[in-house]
Design a protein around this motif. Sequence first.
Motif, PDB file in Angstrom:
ATOM      1  N   GLY A 189      98.862  41.804  -3.352  1.00 58.78           N
ATOM      2  CA  GLY A 189      97.576  41.780  -4.053  1.00 58.78           C
ATOM      3  C   GLY A 189      96.638  40.763  -3.423  1.00 58.78           C
ATOM      4  O   GLY A 189      95.435  41.007  -3.268  1.00 58.78           O
ATOM      5  N   LYS A 190      97.195  39.622  -3.038  1.00 58.33           N
ATOM      6  CA  LYS A 190      96.408  38.571  -2.379  1.00 58.33           C
ATOM      7  C   LYS A 190      95.951  39.036  -0.989  1.00 58.33           C
ATOM      8  O   LYS A 190      94.823  38.753  -0.578  1.00 58.33           O
ATOM      9  CB  LYS A 190      97.264  37.301  -2.280  1.00 58.33           C
ATOM     10  N   VAL A 191      96.806  39.765  -0.292  1.00 55.06           N
ATOM     11  CA  VAL A 191      96.430  40.298   1.026  1.00 55.06           C
ATOM     12  C   VAL A 191      95.289  41.308   0.868  1.00 55.06           C
ATOM     13  O   VAL A 191      94.311  41.279   1.620  1.00 55.06           O
ATOM     14  CB  VAL A 191      97.645  40.949   1.735  1.00 55.06           C
ATOM     15  N   LYS A 192      95.405  42.161  -0.132  1.00 54.37           N
ATOM     16  CA  LYS A 192      94.355  43.156  -0.389  1.00 54.37           C
ATOM     17  C   LYS A 192      93.035  42.465  -0.736  1.00 54.37           C
ATOM     18  O   LYS A 192      91.965  42.862  -0.244  1.00 54.37           O
ATOM     19  CB  LYS A 192      94.786  44.089  -1.526  1.00 54.37           C
ATOM     20  N   GLU A 193      93.106  41.442  -1.558  1.00 52.12           N
ATOM     21  CA  GLU A 193      91.907  40.680  -1.936  1.00 52.12           C
ATOM     22  C   GLU A 193      91.253  40.058  -0.689  1.00 52.12           C
ATOM     23  O   GLU A 193      90.029  40.092  -0.535  1.00 52.12           O
ATOM     24  CB  GLU A 193      92.321  39.589  -2.927  1.00 52.12           C
ATOM     25  N   PHE A 194      92.066  39.508   0.190  1.00 56.70           N
ATOM     26  CA  PHE A 194      91.560  38.928   1.435  1.00 56.70           C
ATOM     27  C   PHE A 194      90.862  40.005   2.275  1.00 56.70           C
ATOM     28  O   PHE A 194      89.732  39.820   2.727  1.00 56.70           O
ATOM     29  CB  PHE A 194      92.716  38.302   2.216  1.00 56.70           C
ATOM     30  N   ALA A 195      91.527  41.134   2.474  1.00 57.10           N
ATOM     31  CA  ALA A 195      90.950  42.220   3.275  1.00 57.10           C
ATOM     32  C   ALA A 195      89.626  42.696   2.683  1.00 57.10           C
ATOM     33  O   ALA A 195      88.663  42.933   3.412  1.00 57.10           O
ATOM     34  CB  ALA A 195      91.934  43.380   3.380  1.00 57.10           C
ATOM     35  N   ASN A 196      89.579  42.804   1.372  1.00 57.07           N
ATOM     36  CA  ASN A 196      88.358  43.278   0.712  1.00 57.07           C
ATOM     37  C   ASN A 196      87.231  42.234   0.758  1.00 57.07           C
ATOM     38  O   ASN A 196      86.071  42.585   0.605  1.00 57.07           O
ATOM     39  CB  ASN A 196      88.645  43.658  -0.734  1.00 57.07           C
ATOM     40  N   ILE A 218      91.879  43.355  15.155  1.00 53.16           N
ATOM     41  CA  ILE A 218      92.874  42.483  14.524  1.00 53.16           C
ATOM     42  C   ILE A 218      93.851  42.058  15.616  1.00 53.16           C
ATOM     43  O   ILE A 218      94.481  42.898  16.253  1.00 53.16           O
ATOM     44  CB  ILE A 218      93.637  43.189  13.389  1.00 53.16           C
ATOM     45  N   LEU A 219      93.957  40.762  15.828  1.00 48.46           N
ATOM     46  CA  LEU A 219      94.866  40.198  16.811  1.00 48.46           C
ATOM     47  C   LEU A 219      95.931  39.410  16.058  1.00 48.46           C
ATOM     48  O   LEU A 219      95.613  38.695  15.106  1.00 48.46           O
ATOM     49  CB  LEU A 219      94.107  39.260  17.745  1.00 48.46           C
ATOM     50  N   TYR A 220      97.179  39.535  16.490  1.00 50.50           N
ATOM     51  CA  TYR A 220      98.240  38.833  15.768  1.00 50.50           C
ATOM     52  C   TYR A 220      99.328  38.317  16.702  1.00 50.50           C
ATOM     53  O   TYR A 220      99.486  38.769  17.830  1.00 50.50           O
ATOM     54  CB  TYR A 220      98.876  39.761  14.726  1.00 50.50           C
ATOM     55  N   LEU A 256      94.339  47.249  16.543  1.00 55.82           N
ATOM     56  CA  LEU A 256      95.341  46.201  16.348  1.00 55.82           C
ATOM     57  C   LEU A 256      95.898  45.785  17.713  1.00 55.82           C
ATOM     58  O   LEU A 256      96.253  46.646  18.524  1.00 55.82           O
ATOM     59  CB  LEU A 256      96.451  46.760  15.455  1.00 55.82           C
ATOM     60  N   PHE A 257      95.973  44.463  17.951  1.00 56.39           N
ATOM     61  CA  PHE A 257      96.423  43.944  19.238  1.00 56.39           C
ATOM     62  C   PHE A 257      97.382  42.774  19.058  1.00 56.39           C
ATOM     63  O   PHE A 257      97.242  41.999  18.123  1.00 56.39           O
ATOM     64  CB  PHE A 257      95.228  43.394  20.056  1.00 56.39           C
ATOM     65  N   THR A 258      98.292  42.626  20.023  1.00 55.11           N
ATOM     66  CA  THR A 258      99.059  41.387  20.138  1.00 55.11           C
ATOM     67  C   THR A 258      98.305  40.500  21.124  1.00 55.11           C
ATOM     68  O   THR A 258      97.396  40.970  21.825  1.00 55.11           O
ATOM     69  CB  THR A 258     100.474  41.638  20.693  1.00 55.11           C
ATOM     70  N   THR A 259      98.732  39.258  21.220  1.00 55.39           N
ATOM     71  CA  THR A 259      98.102  38.382  22.219  1.00 55.39           C
ATOM     72  C   THR A 259      98.394  38.885  23.629  1.00 55.39           C
ATOM     73  O   THR A 259      97.614  38.654  24.542  1.00 55.39           O
ATOM     74  CB  THR A 259      98.603  36.929  22.073  1.00 55.39           C
ATOM     75  N   ILE A 267     101.700  42.657   7.621  1.00 56.17           N
ATOM     76  CA  ILE A 267     100.473  42.291   6.907  1.00 56.17           C
ATOM     77  C   ILE A 267      99.250  42.851   7.641  1.00 56.17           C
ATOM     78  O   ILE A 267      98.338  43.403   7.012  1.00 56.17           O
ATOM     79  CB  ILE A 267     100.384  40.754   6.736  1.00 56.17           C
ATOM     80  N   CYS A 268      99.230  42.736   8.961  1.00 49.86           N
ATOM     81  CA  CYS A 268      98.110  43.277   9.756  1.00 49.86           C
ATOM     82  C   CYS A 268      97.971  44.784   9.565  1.00 49.86           C
ATOM     83  O   CYS A 268      96.852  45.291   9.408  1.00 49.86           O
ATOM     84  CB  CYS A 268      98.295  42.965  11.235  1.00 49.86           C
ATOM     85  N   ARG A 269      99.080  45.485   9.565  1.00 47.91           N
ATOM     86  CA  ARG A 269      99.026  46.943   9.366  1.00 47.91           C
ATOM     87  C   ARG A 269      98.530  47.294   7.969  1.00 47.91           C
ATOM     88  O   ARG A 269      97.805  48.279   7.794  1.00 47.91           O
ATOM     89  CB  ARG A 269     100.399  47.560   9.622  1.00 47.91           C
TER      90      ARG A 269
END
Length: 175
Positions: free
Chosen positions: A163-170, A7-9, A36-39, A19-21
């Motif tokens: 909930g939308k973030v969880k749906e995206f991750a899933n 995951i890059l953010y 998890l990474f930054t640019t 959100i990334c975490r």
Amino acid sequence: MKPKIGILYATVDGQTLKICRFIQDLLVEKGYTVALFTTENFDKKVTDFDTFIIGASIRYGKHNPKIIEFINQNKSALEKVENAFFSVNLVARKPEKASPETNPYFIKFLKEIDWVPKKSAVFAGKLDYQKYPFTDRLMIQLIMWMTKGPTNSKTKIEYTDWGKVKEFANSIHIK
């Protein structure tokens, strides 16, 4: 062997990192290995991962130039793995602008790059006037006034729909 997810953010005020975490925690709970990474601290290859997720926030109508540069430099590698991109911005607080198809910043972003993510999402960010430097606060208040949002300098609202973030991750396909 566990699938590896990168995951890059890029974040301005920290909401994209939050959100990334959240996504990282969900995927780790499912048994995946997630980095998890930054640019600035990305020291791997995109192809070191089975799935690669990129998250970026908006400031003054633009995504961080380092995200755009990263995507342009790694386009062919991104296309070799499962991938996803999400944008975090305050205009997404409005339901009619909360999807990749309707969010003006996301639409503009796709025109700036030569890559189409396999999975994409738009999440509303957080408004916290107290956290912004003076000039940013004034500019964001003006933007919010123009878009009929809150302008009180003490306003602190997290618009992110978890909930939308969880749906995206899933929904992200993991190889």
